[in-house]
Each structure stands twice: as C-alpha cells, then as structure tokens.
Motif scaffolding. Structure first.
Motif, PDB file in Angstrom:
ATOM      1  N   HIS A  24       5.699 -21.696   1.322  1.00  0.00           N
ATOM      2  CA  HIS A  24       5.365 -20.394   0.753  1.00  0.00           C
ATOM      3  C   HIS A  24       6.658 -19.725   0.320  1.00  0.00           C
ATOM      4  O   HIS A  24       7.420 -19.222   1.141  1.00  0.00           O
ATOM      5  N   ILE A  25       6.918 -19.766  -0.968  1.00  0.00           N
ATOM      6  CA  ILE A  25       8.108 -19.148  -1.546  1.00  0.00           C
ATOM      7  C   ILE A  25       7.644 -18.147  -2.593  1.00  0.00           C
ATOM      8  O   ILE A  25       6.792 -18.464  -3.432  1.00  0.00           O
ATOM      9  N   THR A  26       8.175 -16.939  -2.548  1.00  0.00           N
ATOM     10  CA  THR A  26       7.699 -15.902  -3.454  1.00  0.00           C
ATOM     11  C   THR A  26       8.031 -16.267  -4.902  1.00  0.00           C
ATOM     12  O   THR A  26       9.050 -16.919  -5.172  1.00  0.00           O
ATOM     13  N   PRO A  27       7.189 -15.824  -5.855  1.00  0.00           N
ATOM     14  CA  PRO A  27       7.450 -16.133  -7.269  1.00  0.00           C
ATOM     15  C   PRO A  27       8.817 -15.653  -7.749  1.00  0.00           C
ATOM     16  O   PRO A  27       9.481 -16.342  -8.528  1.00  0.00           O
ATOM     17  N   LEU A  28       9.259 -14.485  -7.256  1.00  0.00           N
ATOM     18  CA  LEU A  28      10.552 -13.976  -7.700  1.00  0.00           C
ATOM     19  C   LEU A  28      11.695 -14.842  -7.183  1.00  0.00           C
ATOM     20  O   LEU A  28      12.689 -15.058  -7.885  1.00  0.00           O
ATOM     21  N   VAL A  29      11.583 -15.348  -5.970  1.00  0.00           N
ATOM     22  CA  VAL A  29      12.608 -16.253  -5.446  1.00  0.00           C
ATOM     23  C   VAL A  29      12.671 -17.518  -6.298  1.00  0.00           C
ATOM     24  O   VAL A  29      13.755 -18.013  -6.617  1.00  0.00           O
ATOM     25  N   ARG A  30      11.526 -18.047  -6.664  1.00  0.00           N
ATOM     26  CA  ARG A  30      11.513 -19.246  -7.524  1.00  0.00           C
ATOM     27  C   ARG A  30      12.200 -18.957  -8.857  1.00  0.00           C
ATOM     28  O   ARG A  30      12.963 -19.781  -9.375  1.00  0.00           O
ATOM     29  N   LEU A  31      11.940 -17.766  -9.417  1.00  0.00           N
ATOM     30  CA  LEU A  31      12.557 -17.400 -10.685  1.00  0.00           C
ATOM     31  C   LEU A  31      14.068 -17.270 -10.541  1.00  0.00           C
ATOM     32  O   LEU A  31      14.832 -17.791 -11.369  1.00  0.00           O
ATOM     33  N   VAL A  32      14.512 -16.599  -9.494  1.00  0.00           N
ATOM     34  CA  VAL A  32      15.945 -16.434  -9.253  1.00  0.00           C
ATOM     35  C   VAL A  32      16.615 -17.788  -9.060  1.00  0.00           C
ATOM     36  O   VAL A  32      17.719 -18.038  -9.556  1.00  0.00           O
ATOM     37  N   ALA A  33      15.945 -18.687  -8.350  1.00  0.00           N
ATOM     38  CA  ALA A  33      16.522 -20.006  -8.081  1.00  0.00           C
ATOM     39  C   ALA A  33      16.774 -20.799  -9.360  1.00  0.00           C
ATOM     40  O   ALA A  33      17.739 -21.568  -9.435  1.00  0.00           O
ATOM     41  N   THR A  34      15.916 -20.623 -10.357  1.00  0.00           N
ATOM     42  CA  THR A  34      16.110 -21.358 -11.615  1.00  0.00           C
ATOM     43  C   THR A  34      17.400 -20.956 -12.316  1.00  0.00           C
ATOM     44  O   THR A  34      17.939 -21.727 -13.113  1.00  0.00           O
ATOM     45  N   VAL A  35      17.900 -19.768 -11.994  1.00  0.00           N
ATOM     46  CA  VAL A  35      19.157 -19.299 -12.583  1.00  0.00           C
ATOM     47  C   VAL A  35      20.330 -19.573 -11.652  1.00  0.00           C
ATOM     48  O   VAL A  35      21.364 -20.105 -12.058  1.00  0.00           O
ATOM     49  N   VAL A  36      20.168 -19.224 -10.380  1.00  0.00           N
ATOM     50  CA  VAL A  36      21.282 -19.279  -9.427  1.00  0.00           C
ATOM     51  C   VAL A  36      21.709 -20.712  -9.122  1.00  0.00           C
ATOM     52  O   VAL A  36      22.909 -21.017  -9.090  1.00  0.00           O
ATOM     53  N   VAL A  37      20.751 -21.603  -8.898  1.00  0.00           N
ATOM     54  CA  VAL A  37      21.099 -22.969  -8.481  1.00  0.00           C
ATOM     55  C   VAL A  37      21.959 -23.689  -9.521  1.00  0.00           C
ATOM     56  O   VAL A  37      23.010 -24.253  -9.181  1.00  0.00           O
ATOM     57  N   PRO A  38      21.589 -23.694 -10.811  1.00  0.00           N
ATOM     58  CA  PRO A  38      22.443 -24.371 -11.794  1.00  0.00           C
ATOM     59  C   PRO A  38      23.839 -23.747 -11.897  1.00  0.00           C
ATOM     60  O   PRO A  38      24.831 -24.474 -12.041  1.00  0.00           O
ATOM     61  N   VAL A  39      23.924 -22.419 -11.816  1.00  0.00           N
ATOM     62  CA  VAL A  39      25.232 -21.761 -11.898  1.00  0.00           C
ATOM     63  C   VAL A  39      26.088 -22.139 -10.691  1.00  0.00           C
ATOM     64  O   VAL A  39      27.283 -22.440 -10.824  1.00  0.00           O
ATOM     65  N   TYR A  40      25.478 -22.135  -9.517  1.00  0.00           N
ATOM     66  CA  TYR A  40      26.230 -22.494  -8.306  1.00  0.00           C
ATOM     67  C   TYR A  40      26.774 -23.909  -8.423  1.00  0.00           C
ATOM     68  O   TYR A  40      27.927 -24.177  -8.052  1.00  0.00           O
ATOM     69  N   ARG A  41      25.969 -24.814  -8.929  1.00  0.00           N
ATOM     70  CA  ARG A  41      26.387 -26.213  -9.004  1.00  0.00           C
ATOM     71  C   ARG A  41      27.459 -26.450 -10.057  1.00  0.00           C
ATOM     72  O   ARG A  41      28.106 -27.498 -10.054  1.00  0.00           O
ATOM     73  N   TYR A  80      15.748 -23.364   0.511  1.00  0.00           N
ATOM     74  CA  TYR A  80      14.813 -23.357  -0.618  1.00  0.00           C
ATOM     75  C   TYR A  80      14.365 -24.788  -0.931  1.00  0.00           C
ATOM     76  O   TYR A  80      13.179 -25.051  -1.157  1.00  0.00           O
ATOM     77  N   GLN A  81      15.315 -25.716  -0.925  1.00  0.00           N
ATOM     78  CA  GLN A  81      14.990 -27.122  -1.169  1.00  0.00           C
ATOM     79  C   GLN A  81      14.024 -27.644  -0.112  1.00  0.00           C
ATOM     80  O   GLN A  81      13.120 -28.441  -0.409  1.00  0.00           O
ATOM     81  N   PHE A  82      14.194 -27.188   1.132  1.00  0.00           N
ATOM     82  CA  PHE A  82      13.338 -27.616   2.233  1.00  0.00           C
ATOM     83  C   PHE A  82      11.932 -27.022   2.133  1.00  0.00           C
ATOM     84  O   PHE A  82      10.971 -27.570   2.670  1.00  0.00           O
ATOM     85  N   GLY A  83      11.817 -25.900   1.427  1.00  0.00           N
ATOM     86  CA  GLY A  83      10.519 -25.263   1.280  1.00  0.00           C
ATOM     87  C   GLY A  83      10.378 -23.971   2.064  1.00  0.00           C
ATOM     88  O   GLY A  83       9.258 -23.510   2.313  1.00  0.00           O
ATOM     89  N   VAL A  84      11.504 -23.386   2.470  1.00  0.00           N
ATOM     90  CA  VAL A  84      11.503 -22.125   3.206  1.00  0.00           C
ATOM     91  C   VAL A  84      11.959 -21.005   2.289  1.00  0.00           C
ATOM     92  O   VAL A  84      12.955 -21.154   1.571  1.00  0.00           O
ATOM     93  N   ASN A  85      11.241 -19.889   2.291  1.00  0.00           N
ATOM     94  CA  ASN A  85      11.688 -18.733   1.544  1.00  0.00           C
ATOM     95  C   ASN A  85      12.945 -18.182   2.230  1.00  0.00           C
ATOM     96  O   ASN A  85      12.901 -17.809   3.398  1.00  0.00           O
ATOM     97  N   PRO A  86      14.097 -18.138   1.541  1.00  0.00           N
ATOM     98  CA  PRO A  86      15.321 -17.647   2.187  1.00  0.00           C
ATOM     99  C   PRO A  86      15.225 -16.145   2.463  1.00  0.00           C
ATOM    100  O   PRO A  86      15.323 -15.326   1.555  1.00  0.00           O
ATOM    101  N   THR A  87      14.995 -15.796   3.701  1.00  0.00           N
ATOM    102  CA  THR A  87      14.802 -14.400   4.097  1.00  0.00           C
ATOM    103  C   THR A  87      15.954 -13.955   4.983  1.00  0.00           C
ATOM    104  O   THR A  87      16.184 -14.529   6.049  1.00  0.00           O
TER     105      THR A  87
END
Length: 275
Positions: A24-41, A80-87
């Motif tokens: 269970h990951i919130t839609p906004l977290v999924r959206l943020v991840a699409t931006v943050v993860v590539p930049v971090y890498r 996030y990769q594991f499937g946990v909403n980072p809270t």
C-alpha cells in the motif's frame, strides 16, 4: 509478546527481490518516486542489502543512522522497492503549512509533537499509525550526527518506546556514501556542500530485528492497558537500555559498510565528546 524476538526470515522466491505481501503506497509517493529515483541514481550508484530482513507483514520501526540531509531519500528508496510506503516522523507544525501540509498528509507522513516535554504525547500519532498496520522510519539520533567522523551518536528512546509498547520489531539500518554527495563541513558553522561528481556509491544495509526481549513487558500486561497508556507503561530505564541496543546494531551495520572499527563510546552532542 511474540514480535520482540521476531525474525524476518519469510520465504523469498530465489532470484526474486523480496516484496511486501500487501503493498500500500500512496499515489503521490508513487508520483514523487518516478522523479526522485532517476535523479538520485544520476548522483549515486545504489546498493541495497538485507531487504530479506524486512517483515513481509505487520508494522515495524526502521531506525537508520543520520549523516546527510539526503539520507531520507537514501532510506526511502529501498523501502519503496520493498513495497513499504516510506513514512517518516515530521514536526506537527509542518502539517499546518499550506501545500506542504497537504503533501505530508497525502504521502502518509506522521506528525510528531516535538514541542512537548512529554515523549508519550509526542509519539501519539505514530502509535496510531503502527496500530493500523503502518510502519514508520525514526532517526534515533534525532538530528544529523555531530560525531567528527560521522559515526552514530547517542540515541533518543522514542523508537524503542514505540516498539516495546506496540510489540513490533525494530529494523536497524546503516548507510554510507550519501554524505559524500551532500554533507556538512567540520567547522563550527557546519556549512553544507554538494559534490555530485564524480558519481558516488551509496550502500544501504538492513539488519535483522533487534532483540529487545529482555526489556519487553508481557503481552498480557500490555493487553490490559488502554491504547493511550501503553507508551507510558514502559519504564524510562528500559527504553534507554533498548535504545542502546538499537544504536549498537546500527553502528555495527555502519562499521561493516565502512570497513572500519567504530570508536569506543558514542558522541554526546550535549557534551561535545565521546563517552
């Protein structure tokens, strides 16, 4: 209390990364991840270890070391990769800021009442969150390490108190490498610096649950208490001892990643010395 000695050795399909059973990951977290993860890498080559130690079901507390202002992302990415909403715990005043407060709520962050001297009240929202099955990331050090060599400092007992009162496991985390990208100098002003190139290697290692059984009350004892009294029922001495065990586990992971022996004692930022 069954979770106090819990291991996270659930079966994982060979060749497949471990994943949360119920994601269970919130839609906004999924959206943020699409931006943050590539930049971090672009900034760091990430290597995640020990994801098999994360529980596949139920709530848990994640306790990382704190070396850089970007390590929230460092820890959030493998979760996030594991499937946990980072809270994370965030100051309750931030939830009152327009736009920012909305973002915090929609990404399922948890307010902490840092303005109160009562640690039980400060953790009330986190207690409700884990009671509902959510997991939470708590930095036991409370702030960026002040240790001159960036080893973990003395910890505060919030994570231990929450875990003991709610009968959930504590997963220690060590990370190393992101402090070379975004860090602070050793000078008294601790000026920030950002060094994106050359690309760094950032490693994150999740350890097995910390054994807190020697300080844990019985399940029968906890079950007899109303929810709001559980946190208050844990004696201060036990939370301090359990916190030391958590900090020992974190320090051991950091030492493995650094390939070094940690110094004797931990940095006490109030005294500005190791003890």
């Amino acid at each position: 209390m069954t979770v106090r000695s819990t291991t996270a050795s659930q079966q994982v399909t060979p060749g497949q990364p471990p994943r949360r059973d119920s994601v269970h990951i919130t839609p906004l977290v999924r959206l943020v991840a699409t931006v943050v993860v590539p930049v971090y890498r672009l900034l760091g080559r990430t290597k995640f270890e020990g994801l098999e130690n994360l529980p596949r079901t139920g709530a848990f507390v994640v306790t990382p070391n704190h070396t850089s202002e970007m390590d929230a992302m460092t820890v959030a990415m493998p979760l996030y990769q594991f499937g946990v909403n980072p809270t994370f715990l965030a100051k309750d005043s931030l939830f009152k800021v327009p736009v920012l407060g909305t973002i915090l709520r929609r990404t399922a962050q948890v307010p902490v009442h840092r303005g109160t001297a009562d640690s039980v009240k400060a953790l009330s929202a986190a207690q409700k969150h884990v009671a509902g099955g959510g997991s939470v990331i708590i930095y036991p050090e409370g702030t960026l390490t002040r240790d001159p060599e960036l080893w973990p400092m003395h910890g505060f007992p919030g994570a231990a108190r929450l875990a003991l009162a709610m009968e959930i496991p504590v997963i220690p985390v060590g990370h190393w490498g992101d402090e070379q990208i975004l860090g602070r100098g050793p000078d008294p002003q601790r000026k920030r610096w950002f060094r994106p190139w050359p690309r760094k290697t950032v490693r994150v290692k999740f350890g097995p649950p910390v054994d807190l059984s020697r300080w844990a009350p019985s399940s029968a004892e906890l079950d007899s208490l109303p929810g709001e009294q559980r946190l208050a029922s844990i004696p201060q001495g036990k939370t301090v001892a359990a916190t030391n065990a958590i900090m020992d586990a974190i320090t051991e992971l950091v030492a493995e990643l650094r390939g070094e022996q940690p110094p004797q004692g931990r940095w006490d930022r109030r005294r500005a010395e190791r003890r």
